[in-house]
Write an enzyme that holds these catalytic residues in place. Structure first.
Site, PDB file in Angstrom:
ATOM      1  N   LYS A 232       1.763   7.405  -9.417  1.00 34.66           N
ATOM      2  CA  LYS A 232       1.037   6.182  -9.487  1.00 34.66           C
ATOM      3  C   LYS A 232       0.664   5.842 -10.727  1.00 34.66           C
ATOM      4  CE  LYS A 232      -2.526   5.988  -6.813  1.00 34.66           C
ATOM      5  NZ  LYS A 232      -3.736   6.681  -5.866  1.00 34.66           N
TER       6      LYS A 232
HETATM    7  C1  E4P Z   1      -5.539   5.372  -3.645  1.00 36.72           C
HETATM    8  O1  E4P Z   1      -5.180   6.564  -3.657  1.00 36.72           O
HETATM    9  C2  E4P Z   1      -6.811   4.791  -4.317  1.00 36.72           C
HETATM   10  O2  E4P Z   1      -6.702   5.232  -5.446  1.00 36.72           O
HETATM   11  C3  E4P Z   1      -7.912   4.954  -3.344  1.00 36.72           C
HETATM   12  O3  E4P Z   1      -7.779   4.533  -2.339  1.00 36.72           O
HETATM   13  C4  E4P Z   1      -9.142   4.226  -4.109  1.00 36.72           C
HETATM   14  O4  E4P Z   1     -10.267   4.486  -3.240  1.00 36.72           O
HETATM   15  P1  E4P Z   1     -11.721   4.106  -3.540  1.00 36.72           P
HETATM   16  O5  E4P Z   1     -11.707   2.646  -3.778  1.00 36.72           O
HETATM   17  O6  E4P Z   1     -12.455   4.420  -2.121  1.00 36.72           O
HETATM   18  O7  E4P Z   1     -12.006   4.936  -4.653  1.00 36.72           O
END
Ligand code: E4P
Length: 226
Positions: free
Chosen positions: A87
């Site tokens: 990522k």
């Molecule tokens: C994926 O891994 C994203 O980083 C994650 O879904 C972000 O979610 P949040 O907005 O609940 O922190």
């Protein structure tokens, strides 16, 4: 739409990997910070639980050379180019790193995507996935599901191979609305994943079946009578 589990909690990963049709696990620095301790050993344990399923791990470096080096080290440590998606945030440095790594066959999930413009650039850089943050958009009064739909329309028009991995969900309804856009994948927390399955009428239906069966046939199961 493929479903991925958005957590690094080992108990949740064991449970959902056993019972739910998930195709992988996503993490980010915040998710990993909740687990603490020896985070490298923890990520190895996640890999052990999920086998060859996708594991998404985010870079923590912010400058180009260091980011590319870290991305390669992550893939080497926790699987291979097929099973680990790195990522990388949607920034200028992130786009450059995505382009370089994608050219070498790495699968990159461009993350923290909050606009269709970022998604278009990420796809052109060769990302395997773009991760639009649905709830974070909804939270600021923007249209999270609408943004996913717009990205999907752009990808369909261009015939790109990049898939949407919609992220940041607070409700099961958001997941279903995103599924209707034709998005390829969504990553969902343990809570939201459970809410996709739970239904009180399912529970009362099952209880009714069991009671009627027992009244007619006692404690024997159908299988035991065959
Ligand atoms: C994926 O891994 C994203 O980083 C994650 O879904 C972000 O979610 P949040 O907005 O609940 O922190």
């Amino acid at each position: 739409m493929k479903l991925i589990l958005d957590t690094a909690n080992l108990e949740d990963i064991r449970y959902f990997n056993t019972y739910y049709p998930i195709v992988g696990v996503t993490t980010n620095p915040t998710i990993l910070s909740r687990e603490g301790g020896d985070i490298v050993a923890h990520l190895h344990e996640i890999r052990k639980i999920i086998g060859n399923k996708e594991l998404h791990i985010q870079v923590t470096e912010t400058d180009y050379d260091a980011m590319v080096k870290e991305a390669k080290a992550i893939v080497k440590a926790f699987g291979n180019k097929e099973t680990v998606c790195v990522k990388i945030p949607a920034t200028d440095v992130g786009l450059r790193a995505t382009k370089a790594l994608a050219e070498e066959g790495y699968r990159i999930t461009v993350t923290a995507v909050l606009s269709a413009g970022q998604a278009l650039l990420a796809a052109n850089a060769g990302a395997a996935y773009v991760a639009p943050y649905v709830s974070r958009l909804e939270n600021i009064g923007a249209d999270g599901v609408g943004t996913v739909a717009e990205i999907q329309e752009i990808f369909d028009a261009a015939g790109t191979d990049t898939q949407i991995l919609a992220a940041s969900f607070k409700t099961a309804r958001e997941v279903l609305d995103v599924a209707l856009t034709g998005a390829g994948a969504a990553t969902v927390s343990a809570d939201v994943m459970k809410r996709l399955l739970a239904h009180t009428t399912t529970d009362t239906s099952i209880a009714g079946f069991a009671a009627d069966w027992e009244k007619a046939f006692g404690k024997k199961t159908l299988g035991s009578m065959l």
